[in-house]
Design a protein around this motif. Structure first.
Motif, PDB file in Angstrom:
ATOM      1  N   THR A 158       0.889  -1.126  -0.287  1.00 55.62           N
ATOM      2  CA  THR A 158       0.200  -0.060  -0.042  1.00 55.62           C
ATOM      3  C   THR A 158       0.738   1.261  -0.081  1.00 55.62           C
ATOM      4  O   THR A 158       0.495   2.262  -0.947  1.00 55.62           O
ATOM      5  CB  THR A 158      -0.722   0.048   1.226  1.00 55.62           C
ATOM      6  N   GLY A 205       2.290   1.969  -3.433  1.00 54.10           N
ATOM      7  CA  GLY A 205       1.300   2.602  -4.224  1.00 54.10           C
ATOM      8  C   GLY A 205       0.836   3.901  -4.022  1.00 54.10           C
ATOM      9  O   GLY A 205       0.579   4.717  -4.842  1.00 54.10           O
ATOM     10  N   ARG A 253      -4.524   9.119  -5.172  1.00 50.50           N
ATOM     11  CA  ARG A 253      -3.487   8.905  -4.436  1.00 50.50           C
ATOM     12  C   ARG A 253      -3.694   9.502  -2.946  1.00 50.50           C
ATOM     13  O   ARG A 253      -3.836   8.871  -2.154  1.00 50.50           O
ATOM     14  CB  ARG A 253      -1.991   9.610  -4.936  1.00 50.50           C
ATOM     15  N   ILE A 313      -6.923   7.688  -1.259  1.00 47.81           N
ATOM     16  CA  ILE A 313      -6.482   6.179  -0.695  1.00 47.81           C
ATOM     17  C   ILE A 313      -5.675   6.315   0.579  1.00 47.81           C
ATOM     18  O   ILE A 313      -5.716   5.835   1.657  1.00 47.81           O
ATOM     19  CB  ILE A 313      -5.812   5.482  -1.647  1.00 47.81           C
ATOM     20  N   TRP A 328      -5.893   9.031   2.536  1.00 50.43           N
ATOM     21  CA  TRP A 328      -6.705   9.348   3.854  1.00 50.43           C
ATOM     22  C   TRP A 328      -7.628   8.162   4.404  1.00 50.43           C
ATOM     23  O   TRP A 328      -7.788   8.156   5.274  1.00 50.43           O
ATOM     24  CB  TRP A 328      -7.423  10.547   3.433  1.00 50.43           C
ATOM     25  N   MET A 329      -8.003   7.442   3.321  1.00 52.89           N
ATOM     26  CA  MET A 329      -8.644   6.339   3.731  1.00 52.89           C
ATOM     27  C   MET A 329      -8.047   5.285   4.660  1.00 52.89           C
ATOM     28  O   MET A 329      -8.621   4.834   5.536  1.00 52.89           O
ATOM     29  CB  MET A 329      -9.100   5.506   2.272  1.00 52.89           C
ATOM     30  N   VAL A 330      -6.576   5.160   4.366  1.00 51.08           N
ATOM     31  CA  VAL A 330      -5.855   4.199   5.005  1.00 51.08           C
ATOM     32  C   VAL A 330      -5.723   4.742   6.271  1.00 51.08           C
ATOM     33  O   VAL A 330      -5.616   4.446   7.430  1.00 51.08           O
ATOM     34  CB  VAL A 330      -4.617   4.001   4.432  1.00 51.08           C
ATOM     35  N   PHE A 331      -5.205   6.151   6.224  1.00 51.79           N
ATOM     36  CA  PHE A 331      -4.933   6.901   7.399  1.00 51.79           C
ATOM     37  C   PHE A 331      -6.007   7.070   8.533  1.00 51.79           C
ATOM     38  O   PHE A 331      -5.786   6.681   9.652  1.00 51.79           O
ATOM     39  CB  PHE A 331      -4.608   8.384   6.822  1.00 51.79           C
TER      40      PHE A 331
END
Lengths: 308, 293, 372
Positions: free
Chosen positions: A92, A95, A104, A107, A109-112
């Motif tokens: 991740t 990526g 970019r 994604i 922020w989604m993971v964060f």
């Protein structure tokens, strides 16, 4: 630096020794209890020196709690969490850092955001998902009317079902679903100079080759750090396994340990087998403590860089 | 910012998909489910959920037991954070003098981080057991001096001590790292300026690790609110008389024992908001920290 | 009076000795520059004077008092650090006045003193700023002011100018010298930059690998380098070195196959047959017709310096440089004769690198007396 501070040095040593004592004495008392017979443990006044029953009690606890099975399961859980995190987080972060596409930052922020809410606060619905890991997709199909469409056209009832209760996958997956690690990698990847990427491109290396042959070898110390933290986290899991594992064949050590001492409200005054329970406590705490002591350098670095 | 990128966006999609899938299933979906449940009520005879708006919250916030749980959680969080951080800070300041035996002291203060919460819970439950061990001395001399099994305040104290014990190492590691990241020349400059050890701690080291202090306050509070289940579950099961019924434990009890999903979901949402608020506060501060140095 | 006397001082970290028995006397009010490459032990020596490092053996005395076991604050030294070491959380005034605050000087008195010192280094407008809001040069001034305000007997500088850009560095250099002249405290300044050393110092101490190679005024060090090492370290562009053999019969040193440098007959007689290294500064070599010089070099290329040119020649397998104000246009490979004034030929022992004689009687003795 030259300092003549004899009194302050004594104070320093005293403070540090007191701190050590506060942390060590509880475990000492555990060891004492684990090395005595039950009557000795319950004796008044208490006996504060270790007895000679340590091995006996360790064996008893080992058998009583079926630690042979539980240790294997805990090891599988911890290894699964370590490997899952190492691989997923690396991919991740790769990526997010090395590609320039519109998604970019979304994604990222989604993971964060997953960092913010630990498993414990969303435990009830996560349990429901574990009962059927495909339920999200089922719901989406239902709500969008696709289920109905499929049913109407083909006569097939859409019923996606993947039960993760009492399985290793169910134990491991939700624990991997957070951003710890992704950030460790990301911060490290951001320090990789552009020139290295450009040089790899000039040499004709594609992104996956760059990841495999340049990034991963450079990340080894970060991976060791992350692995140490994740092993400890995985080994010490309690709430999640307590919920989703009802089959003793999949039980993990920490949960089993708590079963050595029956709940206060239900014992009806029976004296618990404290000597076995304390022996069990020693057994369960040993592996992660050993890992932390042996891997001290990686552990400290990992802890500080992942910001948990 | 980076200027050299790979162009192949298919590869990018490929590498981020696994994690996105997992966080969708096990993070975003459950979190949204919690929201859904919090605003609906399950019909007793099946047939799906009925939208009830803020009814679940209204019910919860008018429940004294819930407010008691919140109060106990706040007491627990504040006390464990204060105890653990205070002890960790003092130890780190003195350990950082790196006198003889420093390495041993360091490892001796770090390892408790690795002990599982249930193991800590059991160990302290045994140690504070009113009828055996150390506490038995006190009870022998003063009957009923200490009885966490019956006395709620005693039970909460016991849980707080266990919780603080669990947190000390984490804060210690960060404090020590913070202290060691202060350039040595600053300490030397203040020594040349005439400041002795304690004075330097007060004038130089403490002010320079305030960012670490703030960071740790937030992390420790968050942890105390969310990560206390193992200790409560093994030590007191929320008792006696709900004296240690922390929010996380109550969610578990209501959701899995009481099977009140909507109530548990509403509690989860409130806890989430609390955690998000704390995290947000931290980010505000971290922003300022960057500006500061 | 704050003379500093250093006697046989050694420093080891474990088994690793980094300072091997240094003897040095620094007179009251003198400006001494300790210079050498990185890792030569110069900073360690300075830090031992400050009390920031304990000495492993030997003795350090400041103002006649042995300070071996004294803490830094008891030695009456002030130090300017390489990275300035300003307290980032204190204002400029707080930084400058910190020592006085620690010494429990009254607030009003302290503020007056801070204002006075700040004015003297041109910081009076910035007293409320934090170090993070200052430029490099301003931070440097704060560091200076913080040292000045304590009215120390000894100023210690640990490469204080190395973080500044070239122009500012020269400016601050002048300022440091001005402050020294005004205050008159003993100053010890560590640097790796020979320009700083040459321009600031009353006396220079050249260190290499934990020992002192030479102590002397900048002029002495330049004109009479005590060793090949010093000769190569001091002077820019750096000195040319050639290996040769002294032949008393022709009163010359034979270099390679057909080179020959004339030296005074009595010097040649004294060193007859000896293997030597000779050192020739680029500005002491001159270019003549091929064959007319002591040696014949093949022109390679020239570097334009503005005030002159640095000509590079190939001589056998060595490169020689000649500094000249004359503008020649040689072809690459062209043969040019090179010659040196015998007075300016430095002769060093071929094996030890030590200087074998002095070029001329120590007519610069006077400078030492001035320093004292």
């Amino acid at each position: 630096m030259i300092e003549r501070t004899p009194i302050l040095n004594i104070v320093t040593h005293t403070i540090l020794f007191t701190g050590l004592a506060i942390l060590v004495v509880p475990i000492y008392l555990v060891i004492v209890a684990a090395s005595q017979t039950l009557p000795d443990v319950m004796a008044i006044p208490a006996k504060l020196l270790p007895g000679d029953q340590l091995i006996v009690n360790l064996k008893a606890a080992w058998v009583e709690a079926e630690f042979a099975t539980k240790f294997t399961n805990t090891l599988i859980l911890a290894t699964g969490v370590v490997v899952g995190k190492l691989v997923l987080a690396a991919l991740t972060a790769f990526g997010i850092v090395f590609f320039d596409h519109r998604l970019r930052m979304p994604i990222f922020w989604m993971v964060f955001i997953t960092l913010m809410l630990p498993l414990e606060v969303r435990i009830v619905p996560t349990y429901a998902v574990a009962a059927n890991a495909l339920s999200p997709f089922q719901s989406i199909l239902d709500v969008t009317g696709i289920s109905w469409l499929i049913n109407a056209t083909t006569g097939v009832e859409v019923a996606l079902n993947w039960n993760l209760l009492n399985s290793y996958t169910g134990l491991i997956m939700p624990l991997v679903a957070t951003a710890t690690g992704t950030f460790l990698y990301r911060q490290f990847f951001l320090t990789i100079p552009d020139e290295l990427v450009e040089a790899a491109k000039m040499d004709g290396a594609g992104p996956l080759r760059f990841l495999r042959e340049i990034l991963i070898p450079l990340s080894v110390t970060n991976m060791a750090a992350l692995a140490t933290i994740m092993f400890v986290v995985g080994w010490n899991q309690y709430l999640w396994p307590l919920l989703i594992i009802t089959d003793p064949a999949y039980g993990v050590a920490a949960v089993e340990l708590s079963r050595l001492v029956p709940n206060m409200n239900t014992t009806g005054g029976d004296i618990p087998n404290w000597h076995w329970a304390m022996a069990g406590t020693l057994i369960v705490m040993l592996p992660p403590v050993a890992v932390v002591i042996l891997m001290q350098r990686w552990f400290v670095r990992g802890l500080i860089n992942t910001d948990k | 910012m980076r200027r050299a990128y790979f162009k192949n966006n298919w590869v990018a999609a490929l590498v981020v998909t696994p994690q996105l899938l997992i966080i969708f299933i096990f993070f975003y979906w459950p979190t949204s489910q919690a929201l859904y449940w919090a605003f609906t009520l399950e019909q007793p005879w099946g047939g799906g959920n009925e939208w009830v708006g803020f009814e679940n919250f209204r019910y919860l916030l008018s429940d004294d037991r819930y407010w008691h749980s919140v109060w106990v959680s706040v007491v627990y969080a504040v006390c464990t954070t204060a105890l653990a951080m205070g002890m960790a800070l003092i130890l780190a300041l003195f350990a950082d003098r790196q006198l003889r035996g420093y390495k041993g002291v360091r490892i001796g203060l770090i390892w408790p981080y690795a002990v599982a919460a249930p193991a800590i819970g059991l160990a302290f439950r045994f140690i504070f057991n009113p009828s055996a061990g150390v506490a038995s001395y006190l009870n022998y001399a003063f009957p009923d001096f200490w009885n966490p099994v019956m006395n709620g305040d005693h039970a909460l104290t016991m849980v707080i001590i266990a919780g603080a014990w669990k947190q000390v190492s984490y804060s210690f590691i960060f404090f020590l790292a913070g202290l060691q990241s202060i350039p040595r020349s600053l300490t030397e400059a203040s020594a040349m300026d005439g400041a002795r050890v304690m004075r330097r701690m007060w004038d130089i080291q403490l002010p320079l690790i305030t960012p670490t202090v703030f960071f740790l306050v937030i992390i420790n509070l968050t942890d105390s609110f969310t990560d206390s289940f193992g200790i409560v579950s093994t030590m007191t099961s929320g008792g006696p008389a709900r004296a240690t019924n922390l929010m996380v434990y109550k969610i578990y009890e209501d959701g899995f024992r009481g099977l009140d999903y909507s109530g548990a979901a509403a509690q989860s949402i409130i806890l989430m908001l609390l955690v998000v608020a704390l995290t947000f506060f931290q980010f505000k501060y971290v922003e300022r920290r960057v500006h500061y140095s | 009076m704050a003379e500093i006397s250093i006697r046989d001082v050694r420093k080891s970290y474990g088994k690793d000795e980094v300072v091997h028995g240094v003897d040095l006397a620094i007179y009251d009010g003198e400006f001494v520059v300790i210079i050498g490459p990185s890792g030569c032990g110069k900073s360690t020596l300075l830090r031992m004077i400050a009390g920031l490092e304990a000495i492993s053996s030997g003795e350090i005395a400041i103002g006649g008092k042995v300070v071996n076991d004294l803490e830094p604050r008891e030695r009456g030294c002030a130090m300017v650090f390489q990275n300035y070491a300003l307290y980032p959380h204190m204002s400029v005034a707080g930084n400058i006045g910190y020592a006085l605050k620690v010494a429990r000087m009254k607030r009003a008195e302290r503020d007056a003193k801070v204002a006075e010192v700040a004015r003297s280094v041109g910081l009076d407008e910035f007293l409320d700023r934090k170090p993070g809001q200052l430029s490099g040069g301003q931070r440097q001034r704060v560091a200076m002011a913080r040292a000045i305000i304590r009215e120390p007997e000894v100023f210690l500088f640990d490469e204080p100018l190395s973080n500044l850009d070239a122009k500012l560095r020269v400016q601050m250099r002048h300022e440091i010298r001005r402050i020294h002249n005004r205050i008159g405290a003993t100053s010890v300044f560590v640097t790796h930059d020979q320009h700083e050393g040459m321009t600031l110092a009353d006396r220079m101490v050249i260190m290499n690998k934990g020992t002192i190679e030479q102590i002397g005024t900048p002029e002495e060090v330049y004109d009479h380098p005590a060793s090949v090492y010093v000769a190569g370290f001091i002077g820019s562009p750096s000195m040319n070195f050639l290996a040769g053999t002294v032949e008393a019969g022709v009163a010359a040193i034979r270099l390679g196959n057909d080179g020959r440098i004339d030296i005074a007959a009595e010097r040649a007689k004294a060193l007859d047959g000896k293997l030597v290294q000779i050192g020739l500064r680029p500005e002491n070599l001159s270019m003549v017709a091929p064959g007319a010089g002591a040696i014949t070099g093949h022109f390679e290329f020239a570097e334009e310096l503005g005030s002159g040119r640095l000509y590079h020649f190939q001589f056998e397998d060595l490169t020689l440089t000649v500094l000249s104000a004359d503008k020649h246009s040689f072809q690459p490979g062209q043969e040019v004769g090179l010659t040196a004034d015998p007075v300016h030929v430095h002769i060093f022992d071929g094996a030890t690198g030590a200087r074998l004689d002095t070029l001329e009687p120590m007519r610069r003795r006077a400078s030492l007396e001035v320093a004292q």
